[in-house]
Motif scaffolding. Structure first.
Motif: not given
Length: 338
Positions: A101-105
């Protein structure tokens, strides 16, 4: 006579019931495997404390098994395992979950967290913590642990004391744009690799260095491989423990509550341990002949400014990441102002 027959029938019924009850299987004990790539660091410490906290709450209803140092496979395999449910829980820096999930960035943005307390304040804000735990349910994952890990340093086989010194070096990074792109910006070649692959590549010349949290270097005795780190500190690493949601939901309400409560209790317990351990590892590094290099004030300011501009571009590229980053930044700034 009738009385004797009734007593005999009652005894027979009770006997048969007791046999039936005895033949029923006892409530199954649930096994919870806790995996990580590291050992003897704050991730490992959280797992140990979590296991103790869970046992005090539910006894033997859940059997915890801790597998540090990539015993259950390289990082990509462990991430895959918790998604599939073959591993119940995986503890890792957020950077290694960005492909899920890119939101971990949002947690990795350079300059977002400037101190360990910034991390602790944000992830333990009651409202944000409730959000964090359920943010990735659409991916089949629940966050049951979030902890400050360590600052980012770069280990190199040769001394690096300037930004220009990083040019042309092959640097292992976490699998996150927030580490890959900054290394490209300074002229290095970023190579996302599992931790288990790093030392062989360093020894074979396939790598010149790695971005890493300081405790990893001492836990795995990197001072026997090379002697230099450059203390960049452009980001503070956050680690999370994610649990397979299907497995979590298969537990009783009592166990589910205990898992959440044990995770939070373990975080509170290990925060100071983690901060102290980071400081201890600097001394361990020096005691084993390691050298700690720093950039000049000018180079440090240049790096932070360029990384900040780059991070803004990366964040803006994904609306979901941007929304999460802005939420975190607002929270960090508000807590720091108090």
């Amino acid at each position: 006579m009738l009385s004797k027959l009734l007593k005999a029938a009652a005894f027979s019924t009770a006997f048969m019931l007791s046999l039936a009850m005895a033949s029923q299987p006892a409530a199954a004990q649930s096994t919870m495997k806790l995996a990580s790539a590291t050992i003897n660091d704050v991730q490992h410490e959280w797992q140990k404390v979590f296991a103790e906290e869970l046992k005090t709450r539910v006894g033997d209803a859940v059997k915890t098994e801790i597998y540090p140092a990539s015993q259950l496979g390289a990082i990509p395999r462990m991430a895959e395992g918790v998604l599939l449910g073959t591993i119940e829980a995986f503890t890792t820096p957020t950077s290694f979950m960005t492909n899920v999930d890119p939101r971990f960035q949002a947690f990795d943005v350079p300059g977002l967290f400037k101190t360990p307390q910034d991390v602790d304040n944000a992830i333990h804000d009651p409202e944000y913590r409730a959000r964090l735990e359920e943010m990735f349910l659409d991916k089949g994952l629940r966050v049951i642990g979030a902890i400050y890990n360590s600052p980012t340093v770069v280990f190199t086989m040769k001394p690096v004391t300037t930004l220009d010194g990083l040019k042309g070096l092959k640097i292992r990074t976490f699998a996150s744009p927030m580490q890959i792109k900054p290394m490209e910006l300074v002229g290095a070649t970023p190579l996302p690799l599992a931790l288990t692959e790093v030392i062989p590549q360093l020894e074979a010349g396939g790598l010149d260095g790695m971005l890493v949290g300081m405790p990893i270097l001492t836990a795995f005795k990197y001072y026997d491989v090379g002697k230099n780190i450059t203390d960049l500190r452009f980001a503070e690493i956050v680690s999370v423990t994610v649990v397979n949601e299907d497995w979590f939901q298969s537990q009783s309400d009592e166990v589910k509550k205990a898992i959440i409560d044990a995770g939070r209790a373990a975080e509170t317990s290990v925060f100071k341990w983690g901060v102290d351990n980071v400081q201890k590892t600097y001394q361990v590094w020096a005691d084993n002949g390691g050298v700690i290099n720093k950039l000049s004030d000018e180079d440090q300011a240049k790096m932070e400014g360029e990384f900040h501009t780059l991070a803004g571009t990366l964040v803006d590229a994904d609306p979901a990441v941007k929304e999460e980053y802005q939420r975190l930044k607002t929270l960090v700034d508000a807590k720091a102002a108090k």
